[in-house]
Scaffold this motif. Structure first.
Motif, short mmCIF file in Angstrom:
data_model
loop_
_atom_site.label_atom_id
_atom_site.label_comp_id
_atom_site.label_asym_id
_atom_site.label_seq_id
_atom_site.Cartn_x
_atom_site.Cartn_y
_atom_site.Cartn_z
N GLU A 33 -18.15 102.84 17.52
CA GLU A 33 -16.81 102.45 17.22
C GLU A 33 -16.15 103.57 16.35
OE1 GLU A 33 -13.63 98.82 15.96
OE2 GLU A 33 -15.61 99.06 14.94
N LEU A 34 -15.14 104.07 16.88
CA LEU A 34 -14.38 105.37 16.32
C LEU A 34 -13.01 104.73 16.00
CD1 LEU A 34 -14.38 108.13 15.38
CD2 LEU A 34 -13.45 108.71 17.61
N ILE A 35 -12.70 105.02 14.55
CA ILE A 35 -11.33 104.67 13.94
C ILE A 35 -10.77 106.07 13.61
CG2 ILE A 35 -9.78 103.24 12.65
CD1 ILE A 35 -12.25 101.26 12.29
N VAL A 36 -9.73 106.50 14.07
CA VAL A 36 -8.87 107.82 13.99
C VAL A 36 -7.63 107.29 13.02
CG1 VAL A 36 -7.99 109.77 14.64
CG2 VAL A 36 -9.89 108.72 15.97
N ALA A 86 -20.17 112.25 13.03
CA ALA A 86 -18.63 111.90 12.42
C ALA A 86 -17.87 113.32 12.13
CB ALA A 86 -18.84 111.22 11.33
N LYS A 87 -18.71 114.08 11.44
CA LYS A 87 -18.16 115.41 11.12
C LYS A 87 -18.09 116.49 12.39
CE LYS A 87 -19.39 119.57 8.43
NZ LYS A 87 -20.60 120.30 7.69
N TRP A 88 -18.70 116.36 13.18
CA TRP A 88 -18.69 117.02 14.61
C TRP A 88 -17.34 116.42 15.49
CZ3 TRP A 88 -18.49 115.69 19.81
CH2 TRP A 88 -18.49 116.61 20.80
N LEU A 89 -17.32 114.94 15.49
CA LEU A 89 -16.05 114.43 15.80
C LEU A 89 -14.53 114.81 15.36
CD1 LEU A 89 -17.51 110.74 16.67
CD2 LEU A 89 -16.81 112.44 18.57
N VAL A 113 -19.91 105.61 8.64
CA VAL A 113 -19.60 106.61 7.91
C VAL A 113 -18.28 107.01 7.98
CG1 VAL A 113 -20.24 108.24 9.62
CG2 VAL A 113 -20.07 109.08 7.42
N ILE A 114 -17.49 107.40 6.88
CA ILE A 114 -16.19 107.67 6.83
C ILE A 114 -16.14 109.12 6.37
CG2 ILE A 114 -13.88 107.54 5.42
CD1 ILE A 114 -14.87 104.59 5.09
N TYR A 115 -15.48 109.88 7.33
CA TYR A 115 -15.42 111.29 7.12
C TYR A 115 -13.89 111.95 6.87
CZ TYR A 115 -16.39 116.42 7.43
OH TYR A 115 -16.64 117.79 7.26
#
Length: 118
Positions: A33-36, A86-89, A113-115
């Protein structure tokens, strides 16, 4: 103001640098799950920071690169821990989404993770 949008994708990976016998050394998959999060002022006359449809349009091509793929095969993700992913995204999305503030990437419902760039 900060707005957010959730996305999901499925991908396989293995972690080549963990000790022998570690379960993550074997290939396995996750439903991520990705939250932007996007920060900005309210645009007028719309009254929003960014159109959610525009945000989805910007992020979708990046997710297509990872969805249903082996992450280790993607340049820059040869050791795809959730932190590295996460860093790559973030750095893939950043040029496409003005005001990108941070991303949250959940590898499982209880781990992530939060980046925030950098």
């Amino acid at each position: 103001m900060i707005i957010y949008k959730r996305f999901g994708f499925d991908a396989a990976h293995f972690l080549p640098h963990v000790p022998e016998g570690h379960k993550c050394k074997n290939m396995h998959g996750h439903t991520y799950e990705l939250i932007v999060y996007v920060e900005g002022v309210l645009l007028q006359p719309e009254g929003w920071v960014i159109d959610y449809a525009d945000l989805k349009e910007a992020v979708s091509p990046i997710l297509n690169l990872v969805d249903h793929h082996l992450l280790n095969d993607i340049p820059g993700l040869e050791n795809p821990t959730s932190e590295i992913l996460a860093k790559w995204l973030f750095h893939m999305i950043e040029p496409l989404v003005p005001g990108l503030k941070r991303i949250e990437l959940k590898e499982t419902p209880t781990s992530g993770v939060i980046y925030e760039g950098g």
